[in-house]
Design a protein around this motif. Structure first.
Motif, PDB file in Angstrom:
ATOM      1  N   VAL A   1       0.757  -1.247   0.024  1.00  0.00           N
ATOM      2  CA  VAL A   1       0.273   0.535  -0.011  1.00  0.00           C
ATOM      3  C   VAL A   1       1.153   1.247  -0.150  1.00  0.00           C
ATOM      4  O   VAL A   1       0.740   2.064  -1.021  1.00  0.00           O
ATOM      5  N   LYS A   2       2.047   0.999   0.860  1.00  0.00           N
ATOM      6  CA  LYS A   2       2.410   2.280   0.989  1.00  0.00           C
ATOM      7  C   LYS A   2       3.615   2.436  -0.138  1.00  0.00           C
ATOM      8  O   LYS A   2       3.911   4.073  -1.126  1.00  0.00           O
TER       9      LYS A   2
ATOM     10  N   ALA B   1      -7.554  -0.904  -2.497  1.00  0.00           N
ATOM     11  CA  ALA B   1      -8.146  -1.636  -4.170  1.00  0.00           C
ATOM     12  C   ALA B   1      -7.243  -1.734  -4.832  1.00  0.00           C
ATOM     13  O   ALA B   1      -7.858  -3.263  -4.992  1.00  0.00           O
ATOM     14  N   LEU B   2      -5.342  -1.843  -5.051  1.00  0.00           N
ATOM     15  CA  LEU B   2      -5.039  -2.355  -6.456  1.00  0.00           C
ATOM     16  C   LEU B   2      -4.358  -3.653  -5.487  1.00  0.00           C
ATOM     17  O   LEU B   2      -3.674  -4.335  -5.975  1.00  0.00           O
ATOM     18  N   THR B   3      -3.633  -2.671  -4.052  1.00  0.00           N
ATOM     19  CA  THR B   3      -3.128  -3.939  -3.588  1.00  0.00           C
ATOM     20  C   THR B   3      -4.532  -5.112  -3.399  1.00  0.00           C
ATOM     21  O   THR B   3      -4.249  -6.317  -3.512  1.00  0.00           O
ATOM     22  N   MET B   4      -5.947  -5.271  -2.794  1.00  0.00           N
ATOM     23  CA  MET B   4      -5.730  -6.235  -2.966  1.00  0.00           C
ATOM     24  C   MET B   4      -6.572  -6.973  -4.170  1.00  0.00           C
ATOM     25  O   MET B   4      -6.702  -8.241  -4.001  1.00  0.00           O
ATOM     26  N   ALA B   5      -6.633  -6.046  -5.497  1.00  0.00           N
ATOM     27  CA  ALA B   5      -6.797  -6.632  -6.510  1.00  0.00           C
ATOM     28  C   ALA B   5      -5.595  -7.586  -6.946  1.00  0.00           C
ATOM     29  O   ALA B   5      -6.389  -8.617  -7.739  1.00  0.00           O
TER      30      ALA B   5
ATOM     31  N   ILE C   1      -2.235   8.852  -5.876  1.00  0.00           N
ATOM     32  CA  ILE C   1      -2.593   7.478  -6.014  1.00  0.00           C
ATOM     33  C   ILE C   1      -2.863   7.950  -4.113  1.00  0.00           C
ATOM     34  O   ILE C   1      -1.730   8.313  -3.606  1.00  0.00           O
ATOM     35  N   GLY C   2      -3.456   8.027  -3.608  1.00  0.00           N
ATOM     36  CA  GLY C   2      -4.705   8.183  -1.962  1.00  0.00           C
ATOM     37  C   GLY C   2      -4.728   6.528  -1.824  1.00  0.00           C
ATOM     38  O   GLY C   2      -4.357   5.892  -2.259  1.00  0.00           O
ATOM     39  N   PHE C   3      -4.738   6.924  -0.557  1.00  0.00           N
ATOM     40  CA  PHE C   3      -4.688   5.393   0.624  1.00  0.00           C
ATOM     41  C   PHE C   3      -6.120   4.342   0.006  1.00  0.00           C
ATOM     42  O   PHE C   3      -5.481   3.391  -0.435  1.00  0.00           O
ATOM     43  N   LEU C   4      -7.564   5.191  -0.103  1.00  0.00           N
ATOM     44  CA  LEU C   4      -8.051   4.489  -0.672  1.00  0.00           C
ATOM     45  C   LEU C   4      -7.884   3.558  -2.447  1.00  0.00           C
ATOM     46  O   LEU C   4      -8.043   2.442  -2.575  1.00  0.00           O
TER      47      LEU C   4
END
Length: 84
Positions: A3-4, A19-23, A12-15
């Motif tokens: 995420v970091k 989302a990209l990491t989970m995908a 690119i913000g936290f949300l």
């Protein structure tokens, strides 16, 4: 950690990063193109013979992630890093 890493990209913000990491963690992708296709950001080409048709996004992936990426691109283009 991932995420970091995503948040290090301007716009690119936290949300969006979450989302990209989970995908990315949903499946095993052979290469970057497979991940892009999973998100629905790959191009759909409609060519036939000598005619070159329009290109558009396949939009087969998660529409929320595409919306978040669009917002990230809009925010990023206003920053000094991406402005030129």
């Amino acid at each position: 950690h991932q995420v970091k890493r995503c948040q290090a990209v301007e716009g690119i913000g936290f949300l969006t990063a979450v989302a990209l990491t989970m995908a990315f963690q949903r499946g095993e992708f052979e290469n970057a193109d497979a991940y892009i296709a999973f998100l629905g950001m790959d191009l759909r080409v409609s060519d036939s013979g000598q005619m070159n048709g329009r290109r558009s996004l396949s939009k087969k992936g998660d529409s929320e992630i595409r919306r978040l990426l669009h917002n990230a691109a809009s925010a990023g283009i206003r920053s000094k890093t991406w402005k030129p």
